[in-house]
Design a protein around this motif. Structure first.
Motif, mmCIF file in Angstrom:
data_model
loop_
_atom_site.group_PDB
_atom_site.id
_atom_site.type_symbol
_atom_site.label_atom_id
_atom_site.label_comp_id
_atom_site.label_asym_id
_atom_site.label_seq_id
_atom_site.Cartn_x
_atom_site.Cartn_y
_atom_site.Cartn_z
ATOM 1 N N SER A 2 -5.172 2.700 1.886
ATOM 2 C CA SER A 2 -4.209 2.436 2.036
ATOM 3 C C SER A 2 -4.172 3.527 2.410
ATOM 4 O O SER A 2 -4.300 4.265 3.063
ATOM 5 C CB SER A 2 -3.891 3.067 0.975
ATOM 6 O OG SER A 2 -3.000 3.305 0.109
ATOM 7 N N LYS A 3 -3.686 3.360 2.560
ATOM 8 C CA LYS A 3 -1.963 3.738 2.734
ATOM 9 C C LYS A 3 -2.292 4.964 2.821
ATOM 10 O O LYS A 3 -1.519 5.219 2.415
ATOM 11 C CB LYS A 3 -2.022 4.059 1.818
ATOM 12 C CG LYS A 3 -2.454 3.555 1.026
ATOM 13 C CD LYS A 3 -1.959 3.147 0.143
ATOM 14 C CE LYS A 3 -1.277 1.713 0.961
ATOM 15 N NZ LYS A 3 -1.064 1.008 0.402
ATOM 16 N N ARG A 4 -2.065 6.075 3.944
ATOM 17 C CA ARG A 4 -2.225 6.995 2.918
ATOM 18 C C ARG A 4 -3.654 7.703 3.831
ATOM 19 O O ARG A 4 -4.419 6.942 4.590
ATOM 20 C CB ARG A 4 -3.576 6.124 1.828
ATOM 21 C CG ARG A 4 -2.681 5.018 1.258
ATOM 22 C CD ARG A 4 -3.639 4.390 0.148
ATOM 23 N NE ARG A 4 -2.124 4.257 -0.471
ATOM 24 C CZ ARG A 4 -1.802 3.209 -0.369
ATOM 25 N NH1 ARG A 4 -2.648 2.190 -0.621
ATOM 26 N NH2 ARG A 4 -0.956 2.838 -1.343
ATOM 27 N N VAL A 5 -4.312 8.806 3.869
ATOM 28 C CA VAL A 5 -4.839 9.877 4.452
ATOM 29 C C VAL A 5 -6.512 9.967 3.469
ATOM 30 O O VAL A 5 -6.092 9.714 2.604
ATOM 31 C CB VAL A 5 -4.424 10.857 4.361
ATOM 32 C CG1 VAL A 5 -5.838 12.237 5.329
ATOM 33 C CG2 VAL A 5 -3.062 10.799 5.280
ATOM 34 N N MET A 226 -11.668 4.479 -7.125
ATOM 35 C CA MET A 226 -11.136 5.228 -6.205
ATOM 36 C C MET A 226 -9.439 5.942 -6.769
ATOM 37 O O MET A 226 -9.208 5.169 -7.753
ATOM 38 C CB MET A 226 -10.252 4.485 -5.128
ATOM 39 C CG MET A 226 -11.928 3.804 -3.962
ATOM 40 S SD MET A 226 -11.243 3.210 -2.635
ATOM 41 C CE MET A 226 -10.376 3.461 -1.884
ATOM 42 N N ALA A 227 -8.775 6.799 -6.072
ATOM 43 C CA ALA A 227 -8.183 7.127 -7.217
ATOM 44 C C ALA A 227 -6.573 6.534 -7.141
ATOM 45 O O ALA A 227 -6.205 5.985 -6.071
ATOM 46 C CB ALA A 227 -7.954 8.880 -6.115
ATOM 47 N N ALA A 228 -5.353 7.480 -7.868
ATOM 48 C CA ALA A 228 -4.667 6.660 -8.321
ATOM 49 C C ALA A 228 -3.817 7.996 -7.211
ATOM 50 O O ALA A 228 -4.412 9.125 -7.083
ATOM 51 C CB ALA A 228 -3.729 7.439 -9.606
ATOM 52 N N SER A 229 -2.908 7.556 -6.295
ATOM 53 C CA SER A 229 -2.003 8.466 -5.703
ATOM 54 C C SER A 229 -0.060 8.262 -5.771
ATOM 55 O O SER A 229 0.359 7.448 -6.045
ATOM 56 C CB SER A 229 -2.201 7.257 -3.914
ATOM 57 O OG SER A 229 -1.595 7.483 -2.620
ATOM 58 N N ASN A 342 0.239 4.316 -6.643
ATOM 59 C CA ASN A 342 -0.758 3.322 -6.376
ATOM 60 C C ASN A 342 -1.536 3.925 -7.736
ATOM 61 O O ASN A 342 -2.311 4.930 -8.114
ATOM 62 C CB ASN A 342 -1.492 3.317 -5.121
ATOM 63 C CG ASN A 342 -0.650 2.003 -4.339
ATOM 64 O OD1 ASN A 342 -0.038 1.739 -4.504
ATOM 65 N ND2 ASN A 342 -1.144 2.913 -2.739
ATOM 66 N N PRO A 343 -2.100 2.963 -8.684
ATOM 67 C CA PRO A 343 -2.895 3.147 -9.649
ATOM 68 C C PRO A 343 -4.438 3.777 -9.402
ATOM 69 O O PRO A 343 -4.992 3.356 -8.120
ATOM 70 C CB PRO A 343 -2.418 2.039 -10.511
ATOM 71 C CG PRO A 343 -1.477 1.247 -10.241
ATOM 72 C CD PRO A 343 -1.418 1.518 -8.643
ATOM 73 N N VAL A 344 -4.903 3.317 -10.826
ATOM 74 C CA VAL A 344 -6.652 4.020 -9.552
ATOM 75 C C VAL A 344 -7.009 2.794 -9.491
ATOM 76 O O VAL A 344 -7.051 2.287 -10.151
ATOM 77 C CB VAL A 344 -7.495 4.617 -10.985
ATOM 78 C CG1 VAL A 344 -9.003 4.747 -11.298
ATOM 79 C CG2 VAL A 344 -6.912 6.093 -11.261
ATOM 80 N N THR A 345 -7.487 2.576 -8.692
ATOM 81 C CA THR A 345 -8.898 1.578 -8.150
ATOM 82 C C THR A 345 -9.815 1.733 -9.697
ATOM 83 O O THR A 345 -10.929 2.240 -8.897
ATOM 84 C CB THR A 345 -9.237 1.378 -7.218
ATOM 85 O OG1 THR A 345 -8.226 1.773 -6.029
ATOM 86 C CG2 THR A 345 -9.471 0.015 -6.363
ATOM 87 N N MET A 375 -11.471 9.860 -3.576
ATOM 88 C CA MET A 375 -10.127 10.781 -3.348
ATOM 89 C C MET A 375 -8.762 9.482 -2.746
ATOM 90 O O MET A 375 -7.643 9.702 -2.760
ATOM 91 C CB MET A 375 -10.488 11.919 -3.219
ATOM 92 C CG MET A 375 -11.125 12.666 -3.793
ATOM 93 S SD MET A 375 -11.179 12.692 -5.555
ATOM 94 C CE MET A 375 -9.588 13.796 -6.006
ATOM 95 N N GLY A 376 -9.651 8.334 -1.784
ATOM 96 C CA GLY A 376 -8.489 7.914 -0.882
ATOM 97 C C GLY A 376 -8.122 6.729 -2.427
ATOM 98 O O GLY A 376 -8.632 7.272 -3.386
ATOM 99 N N ALA A 377 -6.807 6.268 -2.122
ATOM 100 C CA ALA A 377 -6.167 5.073 -2.302
ATOM 101 C C ALA A 377 -6.124 3.341 -2.307
ATOM 102 O O ALA A 377 -6.277 3.020 -0.573
ATOM 103 C CB ALA A 377 -4.775 5.370 -3.311
ATOM 104 N N GLU A 378 -6.188 3.268 -2.914
ATOM 105 C CA GLU A 378 -5.965 1.571 -2.360
ATOM 106 C C GLU A 378 -5.322 0.514 -3.627
ATOM 107 O O GLU A 378 -5.455 0.588 -5.030
ATOM 108 C CB GLU A 378 -7.485 0.763 -2.982
ATOM 109 C CG GLU A 378 -8.415 0.526 -1.831
ATOM 110 C CD GLU A 378 -7.563 -1.109 -1.071
ATOM 111 O OE1 GLU A 378 -6.611 -1.752 -1.428
ATOM 112 O OE2 GLU A 378 -7.885 -1.379 0.045
#
Length: 433
Positions: A2-5, A226-229, A342-345, A375-378
């Motif tokens: 993701s998006k996303r750092v 992977m975390a929810a974002s 984004n929910p938790v993977t 901690m990244g999200a997907e």
């Protein structure tokens, strides 16, 4: 990804990837393993060529037109039923096996990032594009070029084994995993909305992601991985004044600084950090035009990463209260706005246990099935909300800076393992149906 750092926790996960060395002997091979291994090896030059072409010609989210055409043409040559324009630029290929059975999906994301490449590769990107109203450099800084190439190779392997397949394989080439442009829909949520999992009805889905680690290692964890974002924007309004007379206005920099301090205290002092990891980050601050003018407006933006729904709700409430109360104390107004989460993977535990021997064989014993939280999200998580799903990482060496870095690169030897893994996941799942 993701998006996303890639935020805090990635370093620990990378360390775990780095230790993914032959923990167990791989289980006995299945009858089709030799064919899959041989075909993946034969296809490796082709997979590398695809990856380098995509790397040199990256496309941003919801603009993956060239990439989608190459993918669709390839799937059609393999004799598949192909749908294009799914989720704006997505491609879906359907391979019906020679025997009846369940339906399994394999997913790859196609989009690149607004990053100026500094790898020095002979096929480095020189592409620029429009991103939220600005002209930006574009780079495959997260490995999605390798994901597309791996799944194209997997499609060719499985198409050559069509008569042996007990069921149907759906190949999902997804746009906008990194997040659609402002004001647009996209990514996995839009593909789900447009029926990618229902026509035909998919029983399970698998996906992989390039990640720093030992070349060809396969790593994951059951359950939340992977975390929810949550993305947020804070809009502050005060009173403009000359920088030499701050008492005549409202010092917006002080308001912003107090909010940053309060947010850091929320994530470190006000929630139970022993339960699951939580990160609350302010990443951008914008305000003012001149060194000696206190601005009237200030904008901030950042991200919340959580694994527990109750903690997420609590942190959101605390953040909203902090913005409102701090702004009021200074005589300013402040509001925090939250974007689409984004929910938790969350890897289905039964499916993950079932497929562990598969990845052990694909990686020849080079795997780790209990890595730290990431901690990244997907947005693969949107598929997992609908059906059982399993997401895992493929070690691609140790590129400088890691994912989303201008130096990110893939050790292409890993892609052969990626092709084996995706092909065997499909075959094993369907043969066990």
């Amino acid at each position: 990804m993701s998006k996303r750092v890639w935020l805090a926790g990635v370093a620990a996960a990378v360390a775990m990837v780095g230790t993914a060395q032959a923990q167990e002997a791989p289980p006995p091979p299945k009858p089709y393993d030799a064919a899959v291994f041989a075909k993946a090896k034969d296809l490796q030059p082709k997979v590398i060529a695809w990856r380098r072409d995509f790397h040199e010609h990256p496309e941003l989210s919801n603009s993956e037109v060239r990439t989608a055409k190459i993918v669709a043409d390839h799937l059609r040559k393999l004799g598949m039923e192909v749908r294009t324009g799914v989720g704006k630029t997505g491609v879906v290929g359907v391979l019906k096996g020679g025997k009846p059975g369940k339906v399994v999906a394999l997913r790859a994301d196609m989009d690149a990032l607004p990053v100026a490449e500094q790898t020095g590769l002979p096929f480095a990107s020189k592409v620029t594009a429009q991103y939220n109203g600005q002209t930006v450099p574009v780079m495959h800084a997260c490995g999605h070029d390798s994901h597309v190439a791996i799944l194209m190779g997997t499609a060719e392997v499985l198409a050559g084994m069509k008569d042996q397949i007990q069921g149907t394989v759906v190949f999902i080439f997804q746009p906008a995993e990194e997040g659609p442009p402002a004001g647009e829909e996209g990514g996995a949520p839009l593909m789900v909305k447009e029926g990618v999992l229902t026509s035909p009805k998919v029983d399970a889905i698998f996906g992989l992601h390039a990640f720093p680690g030992d070349v060809g290692a396969l790593v994951w964890r059951p359950g939340p991985m992977m975390a929810a974002s949550d993305r947020f924007e804070i809009k502050l309004k005060g009173k403009q004044a000359h920088g030499s007379m701050p008492w005549q206005g409202i010092d917006m920099s002080s308001v912003a600084a107090d909010i940053v301090t309060a947010f850091n205290q929320i994530s470190s002092r006000q929630i139970n950090v022993s339960k699951t990891p939580t990160v609350l980050t302010i990443a951008t601050m914008h305000g003012g035009m001149r060194y000696n003018i206190i601005p009237e407006d200030m904008e901030m933006a950042g991200t919340l990463r959580t694994f527990d729904p109750g903690i997420r709700t609590d942190v959101i409430a605390r953040a909203e209260k902090a913005v409102a109360s701090i702004s009021e104390r200074y005589g300013a107004t402040g509001k925090i706005e939250w974007g689409t989460p984004n929910p938790v993977t969350d890897n289905n535990r039964a499916l993950t246990a079932q497929m562990k021997p598969t990845l052990a064989r694909a990686s020849q014993g080079q795997f780790h099935d209990d890595i730290d939280y990431i901690m990244g999200a997907e947005d693969f998580s949107y598929f997992q909300r609908e059906i059982p799903g399993f997401f895992y990482h493929l070690g691609v060496g140790h590129p400088k800076g890691g994912n989303h870095s201008p130096f990110f690169d893939v050790d292409e030897r890993a892609m052969e393992t990626g092709v084996r893994a995706q092909a065997l996941m499909a075959l094993d799942y369907l043969s066990a149906s």
